[in-house]
Design an enzyme around this catalytic site. Structure first.
Site, PDB file in Angstrom:
ATOM      1  CB  ALA A  15      -1.118  -0.011   1.232  1.00 38.51           C
ATOM      2  CB  CYS A  16      -0.076   4.639  -0.480  1.00 33.36           C
ATOM      3  SG  CYS A  16       0.329   6.567  -0.191  1.00 33.36           S
ATOM      4  N   PRO A  17       2.871   4.405   1.134  1.00 31.62           N
ATOM      5  CG  PRO A  17       4.547   5.612   2.438  1.00 31.62           C
ATOM      6  CD  PRO A  17       3.411   4.838   2.454  1.00 31.62           C
ATOM      7  CG  MET A  18       5.146   0.531   1.823  1.00 34.85           C
ATOM      8  SD  MET A  18       6.467   1.008   2.639  1.00 34.85           S
ATOM      9  CE  MET A  18       7.829  -0.014   2.373  1.00 34.85           C
TER      10      MET A  18
ATOM     11  CG  ASN B  23       1.017   6.679   4.444  1.00 35.86           C
ATOM     12  OD1 ASN B  23       1.858   6.029   5.413  1.00 35.86           O
ATOM     13  ND2 ASN B  23       0.053   6.284   3.841  1.00 35.86           N
TER      14      ASN B  23
END
Lengths: 190, 132
Positions: A15-18, B23
């Site tokens: 999932a974001c930000p991976m 994030n």
């Protein structure tokens, strides 16, 4: 389907930000000018990879959907392409190439970009031999007649045109600036 | 985004807050921006040595737990590790530490400690500043 890339990164299931964190790491080890395929299932990754490429100066080529998997293609920025100096003197601009094509002349176009760049949009009928493979593959080209060499911005095609001239090809034209400004018809091969 | 500077204040300490902060911070750093986060009040939970591994989901939102697992969102521990790998500057607020009786050793390794003026000095030429 898969396009030819120099490296593949598996970011599926992340999932974001991976996806962009992994892409940043992977691109560090990639040679300039080479293409990486990033496989992701995060639906936001298409917009993110594109934005990330723009902010880091890399070239986002496009995305192919393969079932649930999004395959993003990015070409690592290369300093070679920012040089303004061109050495091959026989050049043709895009309007010149366009009018030759419109005149329905049977002309040969050599596209020396990477296969994944070519796949996301090239001039119909153009043959693809990436610059890095030209040394081994130049004899696939016909020695007679004009060869119009094109890339994205005119630098790789300049190097290719010089190489072909050295090999004895007489009528080699570097098409400038290149596909980045081409407004004529294109086709995709993916 | 090289030459872009991002200054973030993390002032809340739930699991949701941690994702919002980390994030955006890691995405910015992965895009070659220079990133600094100033942790204050409950925000200190995000870098507390043990606390950051077990942040609570806000009350009444426990049903989101399943979604976090299903979508394979990275853990906060993992994101803090990535933040450090990407050279994100983590600054703990000295005043809050004093009020809460915390020492530098109570936090993850590699943090800096500073006061409000440190944040202002860091953020004065930031292109993007965010508060969570």
């Amino acid at each position: 389907m898969s396009l030819v890339a120099n490296e593949t990164l598996d970011a599926k299931g992340l999932a974001c930000p991976m996806p962009i964190v992994k892409t940043k790491k992977a691109i560090k080890n990639l040679d300039p000018g080479h293409v990486i395929e990033v496989q992701a299932t995060d639906k936001g990754s298409t917009a993110d990879i594109k934005a990330w490429s723009e902010s880091t100066g890399h070239q986002y080529l496009g995305t192919v959907e393969d079932g649930e998997v999004l395959k993003h293609y990015i070409r690592k920025a290369s300093e070679e392409e920012t040089s303004e100096e061109k050495k091959h003197e026989n050049v043709l601009d895009l309007d010149g190439l366009r009018s030759k094509l419109d005149g329905e002349e049977n002309i040969s176009i050599l596209d020396v970009r990477e296969p994944a760049e070519y796949a996301f949009g090239h001039i119909p009928g153009a043959v693809n031999i990436p610059l890095g493979e030209l040394e081994e593959r130049f004899n696939e080209l016909n020695q007679d007649g004009d060869i119009h060499v094109i890339c994205r911005t005119g630098n790789r095609s300049d190097l290719a045109a010089q190489k072909l001239s050295e090999k004895g090809y007489k009528n080699v034209k570097n098409v400038v600036p290149g596909m980045s400004d081409w407004q004529g018809p294109t086709e995709k091969s993916n | 985004m090289a030459n872009t500077k991002v200054a973030i204040i993390a002032a809340n300490g739930s699991l949701f807050d941690a994702y919002k902060v980390l994030n955006v911070a890691t995405a910015a750093a992965a895009s070659d921006a220079e990133v600094g986060i100033f942790f204050t009040f409950e925000g200190l939970n995000l870098i507390h040595k043990e606390g950051h591994k077990n942040l609570a989901i806000p009350e009444g939102k426990e049903h989101f737990q399943e979604g976090f697992e299903r979508t394979n969102v990275p853990s906060i521990e993992e994101l803090i590790g990535i933040a450090q790998e990407l050279d994100i500057k983590l600054i703990a607020c000295q005043m809050t530490m004093d009020v809460m009786n915390l020492e530098k050793e109570d936090f993850v390794d590699g943090i800096e400690v500073g006061g409000a003026a440190s944040y202002i000095d860091y953020a004065k030429d930031a292109n993007i500043s965010l508060t969570f």
